[in-house]
Design a protein around this motif. Sequence first.
Motif, short mmCIF file in Angstrom:
data_model
loop_
_atom_site.label_atom_id
_atom_site.label_comp_id
_atom_site.label_asym_id
_atom_site.label_seq_id
_atom_site.Cartn_x
_atom_site.Cartn_y
_atom_site.Cartn_z
N ASP A 1 -9.61 -1.72 -7.19
CA ASP A 1 -8.37 -1.88 -7.95
C ASP A 1 -8.64 -1.46 -9.38
O ASP A 1 -9.17 -2.23 -10.19
CB ASP A 1 -7.89 -3.34 -7.90
CG ASP A 1 -7.47 -3.78 -6.51
OD1 ASP A 1 -7.05 -2.91 -5.74
OD2 ASP A 1 -7.60 -4.98 -6.19
N LYS B 1 -5.07 2.42 -6.91
CA LYS B 1 -6.03 1.77 -6.03
C LYS B 1 -6.76 2.84 -5.22
O LYS B 1 -6.26 3.95 -5.04
CB LYS B 1 -5.35 0.78 -5.09
CG LYS B 1 -4.54 -0.31 -5.78
CD LYS B 1 -3.87 -1.21 -4.77
CE LYS B 1 -2.95 -2.23 -5.46
NZ LYS B 1 -3.71 -3.14 -6.33
N GLU C 1 -2.97 -1.52 -12.01
CA GLU C 1 -1.94 -2.10 -11.15
C GLU C 1 -1.39 -1.09 -10.17
O GLU C 1 -1.11 -1.41 -9.01
CB GLU C 1 -0.81 -2.67 -12.00
CG GLU C 1 0.29 -3.33 -11.18
CD GLU C 1 1.37 -3.95 -12.04
OE1 GLU C 1 2.38 -4.40 -11.47
OE2 GLU C 1 1.21 -3.97 -13.27
#
Length: 528
Positions: A473, A479, A476
């Motif tokens: 991660d 990924k 936000e």
Amino acid sequence: MTQFANYYGVHIQDDFRVAPKLTLNLGLRWEHETGLQEIHNGILVNFDGSATNPLAADVTGISPKGVAEYAGTNGRTSAGDPYANKWGPRFGFAYQFNSKTALRGGYGILWAPQFALGAPIAKVGYNQTTTYVASTNNNQTPANSLTNPFPNGILQPRGMSSGALTGIGQSISLVDPNAKSPYVQQFSFDIQRELPFGIATEIGFIGSKSSHLTLGTASINENALNPALLSLGSALTQSVANPFYLHGGGVIGTPTVQTSQLLLPYPTFGAVNLLFSDDNKARYDSLVLKAQKAYSNGLTLLSTFTWSRNWDKSGGSPGNTLNSGNKGPQNLYDMAVEYAFSNIDSPFRWATSVSYDLSVGNGRMFMYGGGFKDYIFGGWVVNTVSIFQTGFPLQISQSTNYNSAFGYASQRPNATGVSPATSGSLETRLNDYTNPAAFSMAPEFTFGNVGRTTGMRGPGQVNWDMSIFKNFDFKENLKAQFRCEALNAMNTPLFYGPNVSYGSSTFGKITSQANFSRQLQLALRFTF
């Protein structure tokens, strides 16, 4: 030719909550099938075995039977004999015994079409086949010269103009005029119970009973010699004068014929192949154990164990890729002896999938906290899928069918009393998986005593697929996931069944592998 079939169905079903703890599911389906038709009636729909053949008026000493009939003859317009009204009730219930235990069960009848549409079927007369007769005395001497293989000429398509003489001297095929619509009765009962740690367990019985199933073999030859006549022995293969000579071609187009030809139920025909014959039935019973855990504490689990038995009269062709195949019935006059364990019978199967999200890294039990160490130690997921399964019954047949000239589809060997199983690990038995000394050739004019399927089974299956995922991660909306996947991780071979053709040079040997060796693949996936 334009062939078609009309099939209609109406269905109604609803759930009824008859009590706070009891829910019923009730349904009813009605289906209607007309059978296969052709817009110009250009399809054989019946073979009347009791009708006197037209050639009876031209010969003496024999009164042949059998007339092929097109649609529109004697009131028949469609092939087969499907049920006009197919009623399929459904019933199910769910009872909540308490907050952690539930009982469920159900029963239903499901129908299938009487046949499967494909290439045009039973179109005799619209495409002719001139049968080459190589010998009339079981290949002792030739019947024709290769310089003139068809001395009576090539048969020409004549449509329906031949009438009752349709198919004379040939092998013909038509949908079995007595074949009904296949249906299966399915039933089940299970108990579900929630155990500690959120594990849902289930134990249940699942079964089915199938009727009027289509035989696994492509066709059944209705014009096979009556087994009672096999006692005549070598006299069946002697050449005799052909009373039908000059009255037809193909199998009756030579001056002499084999004695057995005149003793067939329908001596003016070759094979009378009935397609989609429904003389097959099946039964399946199983005990199922299941454990399932939804995702919690990083763990997801699903494991199912099945203990089952499967019987039928005929399997598919080959039925499954690990057990070569169905050869057709040895004696169609005694189909009852064909009922045996199915060639897809596998008593034990255990399948498990596990996914575990290691509790390491940011927001987890161990080494929690973000930063650099989370990129290294956090976000790891381990997955496994495993299958353990017993093998399928072997179907032993002879490489040489000495009875083929009499219309029999297969011949099986005789059992000698010696065990067909050999000793040692599977890998050391690849060249002698089945012991040839357990069998002997059944001679001509006899049937072997080995059953359609035997108690010996082919190799089972053990397979593990594994993978490791690493999730990253970064932000936000950014990924990534790294994947390392191993298919057949333990590199366990899955072998095809052995050669089951007794008399073949490779009988009992396993010569090929069904799966692939261990495969590794790496992948990197970004999500943004």
